[in-house]
Design an enzyme around this catalytic site. Structure first.
Site, mmCIF file in Angstrom:
data_model
loop_
_atom_site.group_PDB
_atom_site.id
_atom_site.type_symbol
_atom_site.label_atom_id
_atom_site.label_comp_id
_atom_site.label_asym_id
_atom_site.label_seq_id
_atom_site.Cartn_x
_atom_site.Cartn_y
_atom_site.Cartn_z
ATOM 1 C CG HIS A 272 0.384 10.590 1.384
ATOM 2 N ND1 HIS A 272 0.316 9.876 0.208
ATOM 3 C CD2 HIS A 272 -0.537 10.044 2.205
ATOM 4 C CE1 HIS A 272 -0.621 8.947 0.325
ATOM 5 N NE2 HIS A 272 -1.145 9.030 1.523
ATOM 6 C CG HIS B 277 -1.910 1.212 1.006
ATOM 7 N ND1 HIS B 277 -2.994 1.212 0.146
ATOM 8 C CD2 HIS B 277 -1.831 2.476 1.488
ATOM 9 C CE1 HIS B 277 -3.556 2.406 0.136
ATOM 10 N NE2 HIS B 277 -2.867 3.202 0.944
#
Ligand code: ZN
Length: 311
Positions: A266, A239
């Site tokens: 991120h 993921h």
């Protein structure tokens, strides 16, 4: 020549928003060449249009959001963006009637399914790639992420480091040679994960009202709580790699280079994209002939041969 792409026709889906817990509708519409990925908040009057690019990205506690100069936001875009990269879709209108996309199952798979069912078309313009010309690295304490030149295609190598009984050490590292089909089979189904203590904190603070075992893998102190377990034994690192694929595609151009990272997320991924684009010596924008594409081992999930008529 490798050409730009968009979806073959309009398609919509609905689902729960992770933040609000309410129903959200998103519609994808074909866009002409050189449009980019354009989001519209159709719930605002007048509707607000936002272009997806590295500068509009903000990391939030839960996801990646696009935020414009006026503070208008669209959250949870990263799993869509990752799916777009697998199809080589570089032009698309995304209309959403909420400040977030539906979270769906917490992976990119529902978007893969959607775009596969509607199909893509090639546009009459060359596809642009970012070719990495020299090493670019960003760090945050022990975490780091870098891009290096490489001879063929887009390679990824990622390590996470969680000390948790459900995450064996050897399952916390993954290397992947990017291809659209490979993304669909190896990465796209990997779901967001979080820890029970985070869920308790978020609920106490009225966050992630739409979060559930339907759209995330949840871990308590010992094990995976989801009754059906994991989709891949190494779903967690996969993921994180899916997120990195999405974060690096925020400009809508596929990377030709080697990405490697340790404990990235991120924020660091976005800093890396910014660092790459900050100096013209770091990269060049290139187009590829079909032969070069083949040699580089790049493929995208299929497109039909009909050409999208210019509006
Ligand atoms: Zn994610």
């Amino acid at each position: 020549m490798v050409k730009q792409r968009t979806v073959a026709k309009e398609i919509s889906t609905t689902g729960i928003g992770l933040h609000s817990g309410t129903k959200v509708q998103v519609t994808f519409r074909p866009a002409p060449a050189d449009t980019g990925i354009i989001y519209t908040r159709t719930d605002l009057n007048p509707p607000v249009i936002m272009k997806c690019d590295a500068d509009s990205v903000r990391d939030t506690q839960l996801c990646t959001a696009l935020v414009n100069a006026e503070g208008v936001r669209i959250s949870t875009v990263e799993h869509l963006t990752a799916a777009l990269s697998a199809f080589g879709i570089d032009n698309l209108f995304v209309d959403v009637n909420a400040p977030e996309l539906p979270v769906l199952d917490g992976s990119s798979q529902p978007f893969i399914y959607l775009f596969e069912s509607v199909g893509t078309v090639e546009l009459d313009a060359p596809k642009r790639f970012f070719r990495v010309l020299r090493k670019v690295r960003v760090e945050d304490k022990e975490k780091w992420a870098e891009l290096n030149p490489c001879d063929d295609g887009f390679k990824l190598d990622l390590t996470i480091d969680f000390n948790h009984p459900a995450m064996e050490k050897e399952l916390q590292h993954f290397s992947f040679d990017f291809s659209g089909r490979g993304f669909a089979s190896e990465l796209s189904r990997a779901r967001t994960f979080c820890f029970m203590r985070d869920v308790e904190y978020m609920h106490a603070h009225n966050l992630a009202l739409g979060g559930s075992l339907e759209n995330a893998v949840v871990l308590d102190d010992y094990r995976v709580v989801n009754p059906d377990g994991l989709r891949y034994p190494n779903e967690f690192v996969k993921h994180k790699m899916l997120d990195a694929v999405g974060d690096l595609y925020m400009e809508g151009h596929s990377i030709l280079g080697a990405f490697s990272a340790y404990k990235t997320g991120h924020t660091l991924n976005n800093r890396l994209l910014h660092a790459l684009l900050s100096d013209s010596k770091n990269y060049e924008v290139v187009t590829l002939s079909s032969r070069e594409q083949e040699n580089a081992g790049i493929d995208f999930i299929g497109s039909n041969v009909m050409h999208f008529a210019k509006a």
